[in-house]
Structure formats: structure tokens, C-alpha cells
Scaffold this active site. Sequence first.
Site, PDB file in Angstrom:
ATOM      1  N   GLU A 345       0.851  -1.204   0.000  1.00 22.05           N
ATOM      2  CA  GLU A 345       0.000   0.000   0.000  1.00 22.05           C
ATOM      3  C   GLU A 345       0.877   1.241   0.000  1.00 22.05           C
ATOM      4  OE1 GLU A 345      -3.086   0.354   3.018  1.00 22.05           O
ATOM      5  OE2 GLU A 345      -3.475  -1.799   2.923  1.00 22.05           O
ATOM      6  N   TRP A 383      -2.504   2.338  -3.250  1.00 31.56           N
ATOM      7  CA  TRP A 383      -3.754   2.407  -2.501  1.00 31.56           C
ATOM      8  C   TRP A 383      -4.395   3.725  -2.851  1.00 31.56           C
ATOM      9  CZ3 TRP A 383      -6.219  -1.208   0.414  1.00 31.56           C
ATOM     10  CH2 TRP A 383      -7.408  -0.766   1.017  1.00 31.56           C
TER      11      TRP A 383
HETATM   12  C1  BGC Z   1      -5.251   0.382   5.512  1.00 29.30           C
HETATM   13  C2  BGC Z   1      -6.323   0.699   4.495  1.00 29.30           C
HETATM   14  C3  BGC Z   1      -6.702   2.161   4.604  1.00 29.30           C
HETATM   15  C4  BGC Z   1      -5.472   2.990   4.294  1.00 29.30           C
HETATM   16  C5  BGC Z   1      -5.697   4.492   4.270  1.00 29.30           C
HETATM   17  C6  BGC Z   1      -4.158   1.418   5.552  1.00 29.30           C
HETATM   18  O1  BGC Z   1      -3.621   1.504   6.812  1.00 29.30           O
HETATM   19  O2  BGC Z   1      -4.736  -0.889   5.292  1.00 29.30           O
HETATM   20  O3  BGC Z   1      -7.415  -0.131   4.720  1.00 29.30           O
HETATM   21  O4  BGC Z   1      -7.750   2.507   3.769  1.00 29.30           O
HETATM   22  O5  BGC Z   1      -4.518   2.732   5.289  1.00 29.30           O
HETATM   23  O6  BGC Z   1      -6.100   4.953   5.517  1.00 29.30           O
END
Ligand code: BGC
Length: 442
Positions: A345, A383
Site C-alpha cells: 500500500e 492504494w
Molecule cells: C489500511 C487501508 C486504509 C489505508 C488508508 C491502511 O492503513 O490498510 O485499509 O484505507 O490505510 O487509511
Amino acid sequence: MSELRFPDAFKWGAAVSGHQVEGHNRHSDWWHWEQKGDIYDGTRSGAAVDHWNRYPEDHQLMVDLGLNAFRFGIEWARVEPREGHFDETAIATYRAMLESLREQGISICLTLHHWVLPKWVADRGDWTNPDTERFFLRYVERMVEAFGEYPDLWITLNEPMVVPLAANLAGEFPPQRRSFRAFRRVVQALLRVHAKSYALIHDRVPNAPDGGPTMVGVAQAYPYLEAWGSTGLRGCYERRMEQWSRRLVFRAWDDALATGELKFPIGRGVIEGLEDSIDFCGVNYYFRMSLRFSWRCVSRLFIDIDSIPEGVEQSEMGWQIWPQGFGPVLDEVWQRFGKPIYITENGIADAEDRHRAHYLVRHLSELHSAIERGIPVKGYFHWSLLDNFEWREGFAKKFGLIEVDHTDPELARSLRQSAKLYARIIEANAIPTGASEDDGPD
Ligand code: BGC
């Protein structure tokens, strides 16, 4: 900046989690908790962005962008809405998603647990109930039987320290029960189920779909934690708290994973099968957090984590945009584990898409330097693919490469400008010269 090329076979992906995009995850603890009205913008996940029904369209958009990898997750509450009752229709839908990705030639990174529990599990005491470990492993076993042939990468747990920190220490996530004892029990339970899931997957799935070794890991949150830099005693305290916070937030977990041994503050003793139980490291990197001494923050041991140093940009989450922290995080993870790394992410809440292109290019440039230094980063999952339900923040925060207005009954998707830049990067397998200047006001 001249063109920065990435290694051949680099995985270019995007990530989502089930609860945040699928919609109607009715049998989960989050769904029920949301009905209390505690989400900051007053929303509830509801239909989310209806990925459950619209995944063919979303997969097509990924193909249009040129993505060759996708990270998504299974919702335990959806496949086992009641204890011991596995919903074959839901399992068939997940299978159809996996098939569709395979048909499009998209590599699959599958998350088995992304924070959300079935309501029936939460009602019995969530991870503080020892039975939950048995229940979870039964669920994992079923999922491995059903889908074992598909994932190129398995993620047992997403950001395992976030649940105990947010739910049991900060009291912000369900069940909002603040207790240090519960915190430790949850951490230990998660370590145990990770170790057992790791063994189970390896036992049942001898190879990845490409014939290579089965790859199992954890997606860990690595904020770049740094003392504010005050002078005198305050500065000493901040530096001490920086070390302590790092230990609490990820170091203790990582050490346990590397050695199999629990240390303060997460416990004592050895967990069987835990030592070295990962084949790759999943790195979730978003921001820097500066730790500043403040008399006002009594409940946080006099540490303010919300102040932003002058001149530092912040995202709509109030997070510091700090690509400079990405390299040191990767160095640290590589030194600790010596395993291949995937960025599971990285992204920004940016409704108007004013900063995303720049954010993307700056973080990918840091990633590129890390690869040049010899760190084996094999892929990057942005992400997020889609705007989604951002937990406590509701729908107000927009992380998507693809914009979705959740109030529009059609839930129409539209590509953001930054997504088009990402597509150009993927096509070139490189950050093209001058990228980001032509792709946004930054
Ligand atoms: C999480 C996601 C979240 C993203 C943004 C990450 O810590 O895994 O589910 O949407 O952060 O906050």
C-alpha cells in the site's frame, strides 16, 4: 529528472480491501458498529462502491490502465456469516473474481484478513477469545481449499498492529475497549494465527501459479516515526519516545516474526512456528509522524503526533507527505528480514487529485533508488484502485486512482488524471522524464 527504469517483470498493481469496496458486508462487526453513527462524516459503508457486483467493470478498468497485479481480500464475515456455515454463493463469487483476474493475466495478491471480523466472532470476545484462533484457522483452511491455486502472493493479515492499537489502546475502532491486557492478547493471537496460517498454506499449496515457491507474507504498516527535534530535555524525551513508539507500532511485531520470540511490550516466551514465517515483506507506507513533547497530551504520555513541521505538505488525512521516509523504511525492512519486498500500500487522500501525481512520482522515485541500492522490491500496489469506505473517516477521504461518488446511485467510475500518469509509468516500466509536471498542479 531523466527516465528511471524499473526491473523487468516488476509488478504494477493497485489494492483494495473487501469491506471498503464490496458493499453490504452485513454480517461483520464493522457493519454493526457503523450503525451506531460513530463514523466521522456520518456515513456507513452501505453499498460501498458495489465492487461485489461491479468487479468485471473494475477489472476492465485495471486492464485499461495496464495494471498487471491486484491486491484484494476475502471477507471472513461474508463467507462464514454464521458459525460453521460457509456460504457457497459468496465463495463462488470470489472464485469468479479470481478467475476473471486470471483470464486478464493479472497477478493476484490475496489478503485473508483486513481488520474486519464476523459479528458472531466479535460477539464472543473477538481475538481476546482463544476460540477465535481455531475459528480463524478453519476459515483459512476453507479458503485455501477453495482458492489455493490462484494467489501469486498470500497476505495472512493486513497491518496486524493497527487493530490492537486502534481498537484496544486508542479505543477508536470496534470494539473500542481500551485495555493493555486485551492489547497484548490480541497481538499474541494474531502472531499465533499468522504462524499457523503460514504453515497451513505451505502445507496445502506446494507452488505458486507460475510454478515458483508459494509466497506468504504480512502487510505491515511502517510509518516513518521521527522525534520533532526540540532542544534540551524535551528533545531527549522525544527521542526516547521515538524509539519506544517504533517498538510499540511495528518493531516488537517484526522482531517476534523474525525470531519467534515475544518481548516487551507484547509479551514473553516463544511462539511455535513463528520464527521466519514469511517469504516476502509487505510494506504499507504513507507518511511521517513527528513526535513532539506537549503538556497538553497527557493521555498520550505528553506526545503530540498531530503537529506538522512548518513547510511540510499534508494530505487530506492530515498526514505528512514524506517520501524521504520511504527509503529508510525499506532499508530497515530489508536489513531485518532479508526477504523480497512488495509495496502492498502507498497512496494519498486527495479528492481534487491535485497532489496524487506528484505523490506517486516522488514515492516511486524513492522506490527506484532503493532498488538501485540493491533492495529487491518486486512490486508496487497503489492504494487505492477506487475511492472507498475509509473506515472511521467514512467516504469523505478519497484515495482512488478511480473516482467514485458514493452518493450517485449509478456509482459511476471515472479515471483521475493521476491514474493516466500511472498508466504511462506502467507502460514505460519507468518514470518518464518530466513526469508529474504535466500531470497536476504540483
Ligand atoms: C489500511 C487501508 C486504509 C489505508 C488508508 C491502511 O492503513 O490498510 O485499509 O484505507 O490505510 O487509511
